[in-house]
Design a protein around this motif. Sequence first.
Motif, PDB file in Angstrom:
ATOM      1  N   GLY A  94       0.790  -1.216   0.000  1.00 28.74           N
ATOM      2  CA  GLY A  94       0.000   0.000   0.000  1.00 28.74           C
ATOM      3  C   GLY A  94       0.819   1.261   0.000  1.00 28.74           C
ATOM      4  O   GLY A  94       0.400   2.279  -0.559  1.00 28.74           O
ATOM      5  N   LEU A  95       2.009   1.238   0.602  1.00 29.18           N
ATOM      6  CA  LEU A  95       2.827   2.453   0.631  1.00 29.18           C
ATOM      7  C   LEU A  95       3.376   2.834  -0.745  1.00 29.18           C
ATOM      8  O   LEU A  95       3.345   4.023  -1.103  1.00 29.18           O
ATOM      9  CB  LEU A  95       3.974   2.322   1.634  1.00 29.18           C
ATOM     10  CG  LEU A  95       3.619   2.344   3.120  1.00 29.18           C
ATOM     11  CD1 LEU A  95       4.862   2.579   3.951  1.00 29.18           C
ATOM     12  CD2 LEU A  95       2.568   3.381   3.435  1.00 29.18           C
ATOM     13  N   PRO A  96       3.904   1.896  -1.541  1.00 29.62           N
ATOM     14  CA  PRO A  96       4.377   2.296  -2.867  1.00 29.62           C
ATOM     15  C   PRO A  96       3.291   2.946  -3.710  1.00 29.62           C
ATOM     16  O   PRO A  96       3.527   3.948  -4.389  1.00 29.62           O
ATOM     17  CB  PRO A  96       4.866   0.978  -3.483  1.00 29.62           C
ATOM     18  CG  PRO A  96       5.268   0.159  -2.304  1.00 29.62           C
ATOM     19  CD  PRO A  96       4.251   0.491  -1.243  1.00 29.62           C
ATOM     20  N   GLU A  97       2.067   2.389  -3.632  1.00 28.26           N
ATOM     21  CA  GLU A  97       0.962   2.970  -4.387  1.00 28.26           C
ATOM     22  C   GLU A  97       0.579   4.349  -3.836  1.00 28.26           C
ATOM     23  O   GLU A  97      -0.009   5.175  -4.544  1.00 28.26           O
ATOM     24  CB  GLU A  97      -0.264   2.049  -4.323  1.00 28.26           C
ATOM     25  CG  GLU A  97      -0.074   0.704  -5.019  1.00 28.26           C
ATOM     26  CD  GLU A  97       0.644  -0.329  -4.158  1.00 28.26           C
ATOM     27  OE1 GLU A  97       0.780  -1.475  -4.619  1.00 28.26           O
ATOM     28  OE2 GLU A  97       1.073   0.008  -3.027  1.00 28.26           O
ATOM     29  N   ALA A  98       0.910   4.613  -2.570  1.00 28.40           N
ATOM     30  CA  ALA A  98       0.588   5.893  -1.934  1.00 28.40           C
ATOM     31  C   ALA A  98       1.726   6.901  -2.045  1.00 28.40           C
ATOM     32  O   ALA A  98       1.678   7.941  -1.403  1.00 28.40           O
ATOM     33  CB  ALA A  98       0.229   5.665  -0.468  1.00 28.40           C
ATOM     34  N   GLY A  99       2.745   6.572  -2.856  1.00 27.56           N
ATOM     35  CA  GLY A  99       3.793   7.553  -3.122  1.00 27.56           C
ATOM     36  C   GLY A  99       5.111   7.321  -2.435  1.00 27.56           C
ATOM     37  O   GLY A  99       5.955   8.234  -2.367  1.00 27.56           O
TER      38      GLY A  99
END
Length: 250
Positions: free
Chosen positions: A96-101
């Motif tokens: 989820g963090l990579p997709e959140a930037g």
Amino acid sequence: MSAVPGFPGGAAVSNLRVYDWEAADGLHGGTPHVHTASSEAYVVVAGRGEVHTVTPEGSAADALAPGTVLWFGPGTVHRLVNHGGLEITTVMQNAGLPEAGDAVFTFPRAVLADRAAYEAAARLSQDAPEEERAALARARRDLAVEGYLELVAAPGEDGGEALREFHRLAAEIVRPRVEAWREIWREGVEREAELTRRQLASLERGDPGAMAEAAVVRTEPLPGPRHFGMCGRLRKRRPRPSGGADGPAR
């Protein structure tokens, strides 16, 4: 405890076909970038290539071939180079963090230092027609390669300072996102750790605990074409309980 377990450790898995587009330096491949809070692993399933990295120890290149397993921590600048048919299963910490930037591209310093310019250069709408998305993804890759080449060209001690400056700029870019990231982390990694803590307490009492909710999870590819990612075309998958089309094991 959930009857449908998440992927181990709150990680995420995807399949990546690395871009074969040629860059300004004659190499073919993906977009150089860094993850600010997450480790990433590569399991090579097909083709040949390299991953070029920049760390405080300097620049390096590691060969990639079927069966290679390689990983690196946050702050490692990395660039995938495709020598032919390179396909990788990626395992990403902190789903989820990579997709959140969490990822920051190695754009030239002038772009990194201007938040609006960075956001405009990094943006890639998945709703645009495929040819337009391909053009935008390639332009983004080329701009990141430009900054990456400047980073690795810095000589000697200047190279270390160039990386430290890039890290400072990357941290400033993601700073406004950290509050939202904490919630993603709580719902993922922290939740998984808490489930394990509870299970250890159950076992200490002689209680099977979560074993009563044993389950198998399969995945199926999301419909439609692969997404344009940072390093190549991504095939994401969605989980579903086992025992569907294939039926139960016998």
